[in-house]
Motif scaffolding. Structure first.
Motif, short mmCIF file in Angstrom:
data_model
loop_
_atom_site.label_atom_id
_atom_site.label_comp_id
_atom_site.label_asym_id
_atom_site.label_seq_id
_atom_site.Cartn_x
_atom_site.Cartn_y
_atom_site.Cartn_z
N THR A 287 69.30 48.54 0.56
CA THR A 287 67.87 48.29 0.79
C THR A 287 66.98 49.40 0.24
OG1 THR A 287 67.76 49.38 2.96
CG2 THR A 287 68.44 47.06 2.94
N PRO A 317 61.20 45.31 5.94
CA PRO A 317 62.04 44.72 6.99
C PRO A 317 61.27 43.90 8.03
CG PRO A 317 62.24 47.14 6.96
CD PRO A 317 61.35 46.77 5.85
N PHE A 325 65.56 41.16 7.39
CA PHE A 325 66.84 41.66 6.86
C PHE A 325 67.95 40.67 7.18
CE2 PHE A 325 66.42 46.63 6.54
CZ PHE A 325 65.61 46.47 5.44
N THR A 339 71.83 50.55 4.50
CA THR A 339 70.42 50.82 4.81
C THR A 339 70.25 52.19 5.45
OG1 THR A 339 68.41 49.75 5.66
CG2 THR A 339 70.31 49.76 7.12
N ALA A 343 65.38 52.44 9.49
CA ALA A 343 65.18 50.99 9.53
C ALA A 343 65.91 50.40 10.74
CB ALA A 343 65.69 50.36 8.24
N LEU A 347 64.03 48.43 13.87
CA LEU A 347 64.34 47.04 14.19
C LEU A 347 64.95 46.91 15.58
CD1 LEU A 347 65.63 45.88 10.71
CD2 LEU A 347 63.39 45.50 11.74
#
Ligand code: 7RM
Length: 630
Positions: A287, A317, A325, A339, A343, A347
């Motif tokens: 990513t 994302p 994702f 990743t 991130a 998330l």
């Protein structure tokens, strides 16, 4: 495709790589297409430093990424592109198609005056043309310098200037979630101070209006129309420069890290195949933006060298929602997902409702890179994304190392939450104390260094070899110094503790505190500033700026807003301070050096134990700063 398949084999290979490094790496390099084989595998000296791999060898890296695969994999997908907007069309390129696009664009570059040895700046969104541009430069032997699209005009012009680029490749703009970012405008502003640039090739992507300077600016789409797909690769020497990638350091001026062709190629290919245990047909998704080293090594070069399928994602994302994702993983049946911890943390904070709708059953291996991953986030990733079936490779490495140095091999060596675990074959770490004494045995913590070169090691910092020497090879004589502190636990596994210099990782992006200070100081009311990092739950590190104003400003909130705008304009939104505190003075020693240790403590909220402040010019300053801290 040979790779390590058992823990015993890892141990044997490791041993062999240390005992006979030259034979070990020569064997890895054998599989490539060479116009001329090397005469000598390695010549090195960490004092100068001077490091050369595969001396006398001749090749072109794009023949190894593309041409070499055409016979067997011509019709296999090389690149899948997932657009920012999930409703828009996916684009796919087979090896044949990618090869032909790269050749066509390489001819465009030539037609626009680019030639072997030139430096070409690439400032583009995450679209296939970015990959094509990178490879087209390598095809003609030009040196690419990709600048992350999140940097703005001052950072960009500094980088173009430093590398003395004659061509810039860009696009009208970029999509970033619901936003449109006007890239060409940033280029126009940057180029006001970059007379070396003679041509700007602009890819029309978001169809926004841009100013085209006649004689200088041309449209990609026009130029490519009649361009031939026949472009023989320029034959390069093994140690010719492949690219420059700027990275932040302790001074305000970014360093142009230089990687050369054959060593980088060999190292990235080897680490890609072994760490991720890549199998034919696997869809690999990294990513990272190509503007960072992770994108160079594991979105572009690594997967293509291995004849793999790489996925490139334009968006973010959280757009259209925080399930993006996972939706993309299901949509493209991604097998390996790589990743950044930041991130994962962001998330995770948004909750499992965004994960639940997706199967995620195509996943086999998960990876992380860029920062330490805390145990909680590691477990969340393992349980909710990997469903406890996917090994997680926590990969430690740097822009300067070219590729992964310390990491588990997926499913082959043990993983341990929070640990990058073990060095890859060919990588020889050593921990030193502050005096440079080796810390032997296990259960020790010190400065992470390397005692022997690997093929992907930095060769120089562009046009400033002295800086390379001072930064990496002088702190501890005879060793490459990483700038990281590191622990080796009772089992011999490595855990990275963090940086020991003035750079911080903000959302996985390496930023120099003095570079941010320079950007803040562009504000007309600011006389001086000092930036430090503070631990941040999602970003890893946040940015805390202490600023001194020329005249008192009653409208503190407006001032802060202006400072943020100034940083965004000069450096980019990635460098926006999270906290700004106006102060009367900074804690300086009698020699005028800012004592950042004190500011770091204050930013962390640890006001009780500031250590020795007696060497300060004016210790009362500290009391005032403490009072205003937030
Ligand atoms: C690949 C990349 C390098 C710095 C490095 C470390 C930190 C990177 C990890 C990590 C803990 C990791 N290049 N770092 N990987 N810390 N665990 N797995 O990030 O040049 O941008 O940054 O990043 O401090 O020195 S980089």
């Amino acid at each position: 495709m040979n790779r390590i398949t058992s823990f015993e084999q890892y141990q044997q290979e490791y041993k062999r790589s240390v005992e006979t490094p030259e034979a070990f790496w020569a064997e890895q390099a054998e599989q490539f297409t060479w116009h001329k084989k090397w005469d000598n595998v390695l010549e090195w000296n960490f004092d100068e430093p001077s490091i050369k791999w595969f001396i006398g060898g001749q090749l072109n890296i794009t023949e190894n990424c593309l041409d070499r695969h055409l016979e067997k994999r011509g019709n296999q997908t090389a690149l899948i592109w997932e657009p920012n907007n999930p409703e828009d069309e996916v684009r796919k390129f087979t090896y044949k198609e990618l090869h032909s696009e790269v050749c066509r664009f390489a001819n465009v570059l030539k037609k626009n005056g680019a030639k072997k040895g030139d430096r070409i700046c690439i400032y583009m969104p995450m679209i296939p043309e970015l990959t094509i541009a990178v490879l087209a430069c390598a095809r003609i032997g030009a040196i690419h310098s990709v600048v992350f699209g999140g940097f703005s005009f001052k950072s960009l012009s500094d980088r173009i200037h430093d590398a003395d680029c004659n061509v810039v490749i860009t696009s009208d703009g970029a999509y970033r979630g619901a936003k449109e970012i006007p890239l060409k405008n940033v280029i126009d502003e940057a180029l006001l101070t970059c007379p070396s640039v003679k041509k700007v090739i602009v890819y029309k992507h978001i169809n926004t209006e841009v100013k085209m300077e006649s004689g200088r600016d041309v449209w990609w789409q026009d130029e490519i129309k009649n361009s031939s797909a026949d472009c023989p690769a320029e034959i390069m020497d093994a140690e010719d420069m492949l690219f420059i990638l700027y990275t932040s350091g302790s001074t305000g001026k970014p360093k142009g890290v230089v990687h050369t062709i054959a060593g980088y190629m060999t190292f990235v290919d080897y680490t890609f195949r072994n760490v991720f245990q890549y199998n034919d047909g696997d869809i690999f998704w990294c990513t990272a933006d190509v503007g960072w080293i992770t994108g160079h090594s594991y979105l572009v070069y690594g997967p293509l060298l291995a004849g793999g399928t790489t996925l490139m994602f334009e968006g973010i994302p959280t757009y259209p929602d925080a399930g993006r994702f996972w939706q993309v993983i299901d949509k493209h049946q991604v097998a390996i997902f790589y990743t950044a911890p930041t991130a994962i943390r962001s998330l995770e904070a948004l909750g499992l409702d965004f994960v639940k709708p997706y199967k995620l059953d195509s996943l086999k291996v998960l990876g992380t890179v860029g920062e330490p991953i805390n145990e909680f986030a590691w477990n969340w990733y393992n349980e909710n994304i990997g469903k406890k079936k996917c090994p997680i490779v926590d990969t430690w490495w740097q822009t300067e190392t070219g590729g992964i140095m310390i990491s588990p091999l997926a499913g082959i060596t043990k993983t341990k939450p929070g640990f990058a675990t073990l060095p890859l074959p060919g990588v020889q770490p050593i921990l030193l104390d502050e005096q440079g004494k080796e810390l032997q045995g296990n259960n020790v913590e010190g400065r992470l260094c390397f005692k022997f070169p690997w093929p992907g090691i930095i060769r120089t910092t562009y046009q400033n070899h002295k800086r390379c020497k001072e930064t990496y090879f002088e702190t501890f004589k005879g060793y490459y110094f990483t700038g990281d502190a590191c622990k080796r636990d009772e089992e011999g596994y490595y855990h990275i503790s963090g940086r020991v210099d003035d750079v911080i990782k903000v959302s996985g992006h390496l930023l120099g505190t003095s570079e941010i200070e320079n950007a803040i100081d562009q504000h007309p009311d600011i006389v001086e500033s000092a930036v430090v990092g503070f631990p941040h739950e999602i970003k890893g590190w946040g940015i805390y700026a202490f600023v001194i104003c020329e005249h008192e400003r009653k409208d503190a909130d407006a001032l802060k807003k202006e400072i943020i705008e100034t940083v965004t304009k000069n450096m980019g939104a990635i460098a926006k301070p999270d906290k700004i505190q106006v102060v009367q003075g900074l804690p300086k020693t009698r020699s005028g050096k800012i004592m950042r240790r004190i500011l770091r403590k204050i930013a962390e909220g640890d006001l009780s134990n500031l250590g020795d402040t007696s060497t300060l010019l004016d210790p009362s300053i500290v009391e005032e700063i403490k009072k205003g801290a937030h």
